[in-house]
Design a protein around this motif. Structure first.
Motif, PDB file in Angstrom:
ATOM      1  N   HIS A   1       0.824  -1.207   0.000  1.00  0.00           N
ATOM      2  CA  HIS A   1       0.000   0.000   0.000  1.00  0.00           C
ATOM      3  C   HIS A   1       0.864   1.267   0.000  1.00  0.00           C
TER       4      HIS A   1
ATOM      5  N   GLY B   1       1.057   4.140  -2.968  1.00  0.00           N
ATOM      6  CA  GLY B   1       0.885   5.575  -2.699  1.00  0.00           C
ATOM      7  C   GLY B   1       2.088   6.391  -3.112  1.00  0.00           C
TER       8      GLY B   1
ATOM      9  N   SER C   1      -9.405   8.415  -9.371  1.00  0.00           N
ATOM     10  CA  SER C   1      -8.192   7.975  -8.710  1.00  0.00           C
ATOM     11  C   SER C   1      -8.325   8.064  -7.192  1.00  0.00           C
ATOM     12  N   TYR C   2      -8.973   9.107  -6.731  1.00  0.00           N
ATOM     13  CA  TYR C   2      -9.210   9.246  -5.282  1.00  0.00           C
ATOM     14  C   TYR C   2     -10.091   8.104  -4.780  1.00  0.00           C
TER      15      TYR C   2
ATOM     16  N   SER D   1      -8.049   4.925  -4.673  1.00  0.00           N
ATOM     17  CA  SER D   1      -7.138   4.827  -3.525  1.00  0.00           C
ATOM     18  C   SER D   1      -7.873   4.334  -2.287  1.00  0.00           C
TER      19      SER D   1
ATOM     20  N   GLY E   1      -5.755   4.709  -9.293  1.00  0.00           N
ATOM     21  CA  GLY E   1      -5.799   4.847  -7.848  1.00  0.00           C
ATOM     22  C   GLY E   1      -5.775   3.525  -7.121  1.00  0.00           C
TER      23      GLY E   1
ATOM     24  N   GLY F   1      -2.141   1.856  -8.282  1.00  0.00           N
ATOM     25  CA  GLY F   1      -0.949   2.676  -8.189  1.00  0.00           C
ATOM     26  C   GLY F   1      -0.173   2.836  -9.477  1.00  0.00           C
TER      27      GLY F   1
ATOM     28  N   GLY G   1      -5.136  10.484  -6.615  1.00  0.00           N
ATOM     29  CA  GLY G   1      -4.826   9.217  -5.963  1.00  0.00           C
ATOM     30  C   GLY G   1      -3.835   9.382  -4.831  1.00  0.00           C
TER      31      GLY G   1
ATOM     32  N   TYR H   1      -4.169   8.262  -0.776  1.00  0.00           N
ATOM     33  CA  TYR H   1      -3.211   7.428  -0.051  1.00  0.00           C
ATOM     34  C   TYR H   1      -2.598   8.185   1.123  1.00  0.00           C
TER      35      TYR H   1
END
Length: 251
Positions: A38, A42, A81-82, A85, A152, A155, A192, A196
């Motif tokens: 993760h 990010g 993308s947000y 994530s 997102g 990655g 994204g 993260y």
């Protein structure tokens, strides 16, 4: 320094073949340096916001960017993308390794398709088309959201997905699709990366190490691109995400 030097070596390769290499960054961080998946996602996604900035500006100066459609795809891509994530944060690390590897393999396949379309377009001398139509804007919104969620969640920059979408869904030329993709990736990476960071999966020191290594290496590597045959570059472009996927699978 080990991370910086490794990222520099990888930047040489990525600058040489002209690929973004976010999947490779993820694979190297997780496999060689045991960075949690993760955090690697990010860091990689946030790094793209910086590495794509100069490319987006350069393509804009060269007139390769369809700014209007790029902004639409990019803005909705940032939203997607947000969301992606947030999806990634609830996926177990083991499953995320497999899913990200699968997406990288798919990227290799789509790169083959994209190169095939590029060759065909060059042969038929594709004409530029008008994109500022309501239906086209709807397609741009859909493309942005889908590409954003993929970026997102896994990655990756989703460059092959974006370029193929711009070519086939929106009718942009090869030149425009390449330049506009750089503009689209910028807000996607920011959206994204923000997600993260809020989840606590962004290591600022690690981000700095990755950026120093890859940006320096890519600058040097790009100077050698013209020395290689096009066939070698194309093979390297396709193999890069595939090798990154294999590295993730052995983790």
């Amino acid at each position: 320094m080990a991370i910086v030097l490794t990222m520099f070596a990888m930047g040489l390769l990525l600058g040489f073949i002209g690929a973004g290499g976010s999947g490779f960054i993820i694979a190297i961080l997780t496999v060689l340096f045991n960075i949690p998946i993760h955090t690697a996602l990010g860091t990689s996604l946030t790094a793209m916001a910086f590495t794509s900035l100069s490319g987006a500006y350069s393509h804009f100066r060269e007139g390769n960017t369809a700014v209007g459609v790029g902004l639409v795809v990019g803005i909705f891509g940032a939203i997607g993308s947000y969301i992606g994530s947030k999806i990634a944060t609830v996926i177990p690390a083991g499953d995320l390794h497999w899913l990200t590897a699968g997406m990288l393999f798919l990227s290799s396949i789509l790169l083959l398709v994209r190169l095939s379309l590029s060759k065909k377009a060059e042969e038929t001398k594709t004409k530029e088309v008008k994109w500022n139509q309501p239906l086209t804007m709807i397609k741009a919104i859909i493309l942005g959201i889908v590409a954003g969620i993929l970026s997102g969640t896994f990655g990756i920059g989703a460059t092959p997905f974006i370029q193929l979408g711009l070519l086939t869904m929106l009718g942009l030329t090869i030149r425009q699709s390449v330049g506009t993709t750089m503009l689209v990736i910028l807000p996607i990476a920011i959206g994204g990366g923000t997600g993260y960071r809020q989840a606590g999966y962004l290591d600022w020191i690690l981000l700095l190490e990755v950026l120093v290594g890859t940006m320096t290496g890519a600058y040097v590597g790009a100077k050698f691109t013209n020395l290689a045959p096009k066939s070698v570059l194309k093979v390297a472009m396709v193999l890069t995400p595939a090798v990154a996927a294999l590295l993730l699978l052995i983790q």
